[in-house]
Design an enzyme around this catalytic site. Sequence first.
Site, PDB file in Angstrom:
ATOM      1  N   ASN A 227      59.553  26.568  45.205  1.00 29.23           N
ATOM      2  CA  ASN A 227      58.962  25.954  46.402  1.00 29.23           C
ATOM      3  C   ASN A 227      59.974  25.230  47.287  1.00 29.23           C
ATOM      4  OD1 ASN A 227      56.247  26.796  46.455  1.00 29.23           O
ATOM      5  ND2 ASN A 227      55.971  25.650  44.552  1.00 29.23           N
TER       6      ASN A 227
ATOM      7  N   HIS B 160      55.504  26.742  35.297  1.00 29.96           N
ATOM      8  CA  HIS B 160      55.036  27.017  36.664  1.00 29.96           C
ATOM      9  C   HIS B 160      54.794  28.511  36.878  1.00 29.96           C
ATOM     10  CE1 HIS B 160      55.986  26.781  41.258  1.00 29.96           C
ATOM     11  NE2 HIS B 160      54.699  26.790  41.028  1.00 29.96           N
TER      12      HIS B 160
ATOM     13  N   GLU C  97      58.405  29.733  36.060  1.00 30.43           N
ATOM     14  CA  GLU C  97      59.543  28.816  36.202  1.00 30.43           C
ATOM     15  C   GLU C  97      59.355  27.742  35.122  1.00 30.43           C
ATOM     16  OE1 GLU C  97      59.443  26.952  40.108  1.00 30.43           O
ATOM     17  OE2 GLU C  97      61.528  27.410  40.469  1.00 30.43           O
TER      18      GLU C  97
ATOM     19  N   SER D 224      53.551  22.549  41.169  1.00 33.61           N
ATOM     20  CA  SER D 224      54.402  23.328  42.069  1.00 33.61           C
ATOM     21  C   SER D 224      55.667  22.585  42.436  1.00 33.61           C
ATOM     22  CB  SER D 224      53.654  23.595  43.375  1.00 33.61           C
ATOM     23  OG  SER D 224      52.524  24.375  43.159  1.00 33.61           O
TER      24      SER D 224
HETATM   25  N1  CAA Z   1      44.023  38.146  41.057  1.00 36.59           N
HETATM   26  C1  CAA Z   1      44.326  39.144  40.216  1.00 36.59           C
HETATM   27  N2  CAA Z   1      44.831  40.315  40.615  1.00 36.59           N
HETATM   28  C2  CAA Z   1      45.031  40.475  41.921  1.00 36.59           C
HETATM   29  C3  CAA Z   1      44.717  39.498  42.867  1.00 36.59           C
HETATM   30  C4  CAA Z   1      44.184  38.287  42.392  1.00 36.59           C
HETATM   31  N3  CAA Z   1      43.877  37.278  43.220  1.00 36.59           N
HETATM   32  N4  CAA Z   1      45.022  39.968  44.092  1.00 36.59           N
HETATM   33  C5  CAA Z   1      45.504  41.207  43.932  1.00 36.59           C
HETATM   34  N5  CAA Z   1      45.531  41.509  42.612  1.00 36.59           N
HETATM   35  C6  CAA Z   1      46.072  42.718  42.000  1.00 36.59           C
HETATM   36  C7  CAA Z   1      45.033  43.736  41.806  1.00 36.59           C
HETATM   37  O1  CAA Z   1      45.200  44.302  40.524  1.00 36.59           O
HETATM   38  C8  CAA Z   1      45.345  44.794  42.840  1.00 36.59           C
HETATM   39  O2  CAA Z   1      45.164  46.049  42.346  1.00 36.59           O
HETATM   40  P1  CAA Z   1      43.706  46.782  42.455  1.00 36.59           P
HETATM   41  O3  CAA Z   1      43.315  46.754  43.902  1.00 36.59           O
HETATM   42  O4  CAA Z   1      44.010  48.125  41.933  1.00 36.59           O
HETATM   43  O5  CAA Z   1      42.772  46.024  41.597  1.00 36.59           O
HETATM   44  C9  CAA Z   1      46.841  44.627  43.108  1.00 36.59           C
HETATM   45  O6  CAA Z   1      47.109  43.254  42.843  1.00 36.59           O
HETATM   46  C10 CAA Z   1      47.220  44.955  44.550  1.00 36.59           C
HETATM   47  O7  CAA Z   1      46.375  44.212  45.410  1.00 36.59           O
HETATM   48  P2  CAA Z   1      45.972  44.653  46.879  1.00 36.59           P
HETATM   49  O8  CAA Z   1      46.082  46.141  47.009  1.00 36.59           O
HETATM   50  O9  CAA Z   1      44.652  44.030  47.205  1.00 36.59           O
HETATM   51  O10 CAA Z   1      46.985  43.937  47.830  1.00 36.59           O
HETATM   52  P3  CAA Z   1      48.554  43.914  47.854  1.00 36.59           P
HETATM   53  O11 CAA Z   1      49.144  45.234  47.528  1.00 36.59           O
HETATM   54  O12 CAA Z   1      48.922  43.229  49.116  1.00 36.59           O
HETATM   55  O13 CAA Z   1      48.954  42.937  46.664  1.00 36.59           O
HETATM   56  C11 CAA Z   1      49.557  40.738  46.181  1.00 36.59           C
HETATM   57  C12 CAA Z   1      48.428  41.676  46.577  1.00 36.59           C
HETATM   58  C13 CAA Z   1      50.058  41.100  44.792  1.00 36.59           C
HETATM   59  C14 CAA Z   1      48.935  39.339  46.137  1.00 36.59           C
HETATM   60  C15 CAA Z   1      50.720  40.842  47.216  1.00 36.59           C
HETATM   61  O14 CAA Z   1      50.207  40.707  48.525  1.00 36.59           O
HETATM   62  C16 CAA Z   1      51.798  39.817  47.013  1.00 36.59           C
HETATM   63  O15 CAA Z   1      52.666  39.978  46.177  1.00 36.59           O
HETATM   64  N6  CAA Z   1      51.762  38.735  47.834  1.00 36.59           N
HETATM   65  C17 CAA Z   1      52.708  37.648  47.711  1.00 36.59           C
HETATM   66  C18 CAA Z   1      52.334  36.766  46.557  1.00 36.59           C
HETATM   67  C19 CAA Z   1      53.264  35.631  46.392  1.00 36.59           C
HETATM   68  O16 CAA Z   1      54.245  35.428  47.080  1.00 36.59           O
HETATM   69  N7  CAA Z   1      52.954  34.791  45.405  1.00 36.59           N
HETATM   70  C20 CAA Z   1      53.675  33.590  45.140  1.00 36.59           C
HETATM   71  C21 CAA Z   1      53.005  32.462  45.883  1.00 36.59           C
HETATM   72  S1  CAA Z   1      53.899  30.957  45.693  1.00 36.59           S
HETATM   73  C22 CAA Z   1      53.410  30.386  44.201  1.00 36.59           C
HETATM   74  O17 CAA Z   1      52.598  30.944  43.527  1.00 36.59           O
HETATM   75  C23 CAA Z   1      54.043  29.120  43.758  1.00 36.59           C
HETATM   76  C24 CAA Z   1      53.448  27.859  44.240  1.00 36.59           C
HETATM   77  O18 CAA Z   1      53.658  26.865  43.539  1.00 36.59           O
HETATM   78  C25 CAA Z   1      52.715  27.708  45.503  1.00 36.59           C
HETATM   79  P1  NAD Z   2      42.560  24.741  43.240  1.00 34.80           P
HETATM   80  O1  NAD Z   2      42.194  23.785  44.310  1.00 34.80           O
HETATM   81  O2  NAD Z   2      42.170  26.171  43.357  1.00 34.80           O
HETATM   82  O3  NAD Z   2      41.982  24.231  41.813  1.00 34.80           O
HETATM   83  C1  NAD Z   2      42.168  22.945  41.320  1.00 34.80           C
HETATM   84  C2  NAD Z   2      41.086  22.713  40.257  1.00 34.80           C
HETATM   85  O4  NAD Z   2      41.396  21.500  39.550  1.00 34.80           O
HETATM   86  C3  NAD Z   2      39.673  22.551  40.843  1.00 34.80           C
HETATM   87  O5  NAD Z   2      38.774  23.410  40.169  1.00 34.80           O
HETATM   88  C4  NAD Z   2      39.351  21.071  40.572  1.00 34.80           C
HETATM   89  O6  NAD Z   2      37.961  20.841  40.331  1.00 34.80           O
HETATM   90  C5  NAD Z   2      40.182  20.828  39.313  1.00 34.80           C
HETATM   91  N1  NAD Z   2      40.450  19.413  39.071  1.00 34.80           N
HETATM   92  C6  NAD Z   2      40.762  18.432  39.950  1.00 34.80           C
HETATM   93  N2  NAD Z   2      40.925  17.258  39.321  1.00 34.80           N
HETATM   94  C7  NAD Z   2      40.715  17.500  37.995  1.00 34.80           C
HETATM   95  C8  NAD Z   2      40.733  16.703  36.826  1.00 34.80           C
HETATM   96  N3  NAD Z   2      40.968  15.396  36.889  1.00 34.80           N
HETATM   97  N4  NAD Z   2      40.476  17.281  35.629  1.00 34.80           N
HETATM   98  C9  NAD Z   2      40.213  18.608  35.542  1.00 34.80           C
HETATM   99  N5  NAD Z   2      40.193  19.429  36.627  1.00 34.80           N
HETATM  100  C10 NAD Z   2      40.429  18.881  37.831  1.00 34.80           C
HETATM  101  O7  NAD Z   2      44.143  24.592  43.055  1.00 34.80           O
HETATM  102  P2  NAD Z   2      45.180  25.692  42.510  1.00 34.80           P
HETATM  103  O8  NAD Z   2      45.676  26.485  43.651  1.00 34.80           O
HETATM  104  O9  NAD Z   2      44.614  26.352  41.318  1.00 34.80           O
HETATM  105  O10 NAD Z   2      46.392  24.721  42.073  1.00 34.80           O
HETATM  106  C11 NAD Z   2      46.361  24.002  40.859  1.00 34.80           C
HETATM  107  C12 NAD Z   2      47.758  23.524  40.511  1.00 34.80           C
HETATM  108  O11 NAD Z   2      48.639  24.651  40.404  1.00 34.80           O
HETATM  109  C13 NAD Z   2      48.404  22.578  41.532  1.00 34.80           C
HETATM  110  O12 NAD Z   2      49.219  21.659  40.866  1.00 34.80           O
HETATM  111  C14 NAD Z   2      49.235  23.538  42.363  1.00 34.80           C
HETATM  112  O13 NAD Z   2      50.309  22.909  43.009  1.00 34.80           O
HETATM  113  C15 NAD Z   2      49.728  24.493  41.297  1.00 34.80           C
HETATM  114  N6  NAD Z   2      50.108  25.808  41.779  1.00 34.80           N
HETATM  115  C16 NAD Z   2      49.412  26.400  42.789  1.00 34.80           C
HETATM  116  C17 NAD Z   2      49.783  27.665  43.220  1.00 34.80           C
HETATM  117  C18 NAD Z   2      49.043  28.343  44.324  1.00 34.80           C
HETATM  118  O14 NAD Z   2      49.537  29.336  44.859  1.00 34.80           O
HETATM  119  N7  NAD Z   2      47.878  27.894  44.711  1.00 34.80           N
HETATM  120  C19 NAD Z   2      50.833  28.350  42.595  1.00 34.80           C
HETATM  121  C20 NAD Z   2      51.500  27.723  41.521  1.00 34.80           C
HETATM  122  C21 NAD Z   2      51.135  26.448  41.132  1.00 34.80           C
END
Ligand code: CAA
Ligand code: NAD
Length: 285
Positions: A192, A142, A154, A121
Amino acid sequence: MSKKIEHIMVIGAGQMGAGIAQVAAMSGFTVTLHDVKMAMAEKGIEGIRKRLERDVEKERISESDLARFMRQIQPSDQIGNAEKADLIIEAAVENMEVKKNIFAQLDGVAQKHTVLATNTSSLPITELAAATKRPEKVIGMHFMNPVPVMKLVEVIRGLQTSDATFKTVETVAKAMKKTSVEVNDFPGFVSNRVLMPMINEAIFTVYEGVATPEDVDQVMKLGMNHPMGPLTLADFIGLDTCLYIMEVLHDGFGDDKYRPCPLLRKYVNAGWLGKKSGRGFYTYD
Ligand code: CAA
Ligand code: NAD
């Protein structure tokens, strides 16, 4: 010319790794889903099956599609399985030492042509690439959470990433029906660097008693049309991941505007990691 990608290995079977494995299998790739323990890899695969069963119920895919996708994914707890892969996508925890260790091991096992991508991330791709003897084949790929739904990948080149590696990853992202956006290798990339300070600031508003988590989320959902409020999103991403990302931004830029909120740190220290642990800003069944 680069070898055609047929076999993808995903390292880490958590929410991101399982999501990437699902989309890869649905896009026709052979997939190995690897974790430290077989039970974890199998749990990831079970989650994929449940999501695909929902797709069958909703008539988005057929029973035979489900069976075919499931046949394409094999669990693994042996890093040696990396020798079969053309592309490896690492999605283990957001920790540089853990990732460097994995990359050094993969470099020793994987075939010469194999591309090593990371779903990090926020961590620097250039530094991770330096843990291998193939920095030209290391790249950031990403995905966003939930992977089956979100359209973006990304793509981040390290200093030495080759054009051929970039092209490979761009082609695979396209085959997965994702849109790739290329960004430079800076802490937090674009996604991020913009998203996480907003989440951190939302946590500060709770910490300072400005509003409850429910009210902060309501403001951002109804006021800014965000699909999820920032605290629900933090729980969804994982509070440990949010904290690690803020630390990377804080260390990487040396600017106090990125200091992680003490409440975020406290929750992570308590084991409140959000949805995946059953408790964060909210509680989950
Ligand atoms: N896995 C797979 N599909 C999923 C899911 C999951 N965990 N959660 C929801 N869905 C899908 C399903 O197909 C669902 O449709 P069905 O109910 O018909 O099966 C559809 O999405 C809509 O879901 P919901 O009606 O339950 O809920 P929603 O309309 O609120 O949508 C959401 C869910 C798509 C997650 C929406 O809330 C959303 O877009 N949230 C923001 C997500 C976001 O910002 N993501 C980026 C996070 S940051 C990141 O990823 C980067 C990082 O490095 C941290
Ligand atoms: P998570 O905690 O759900 O899963 C991490 C997994 O990695 C666990 O199953 C753990 O057992 C496994 N693991 C740890 N050490 C390991 C190793 N040495 N070898 C093999 N497996 C190992 O975490 P996540 O949310 O799936 O995030 C995973 C990566 O993706 C991180 O780098 C995170 O920053 C990135 N990421 C997360 C998100 C998010 O929304 N959670 C979105 C984009 C990217």
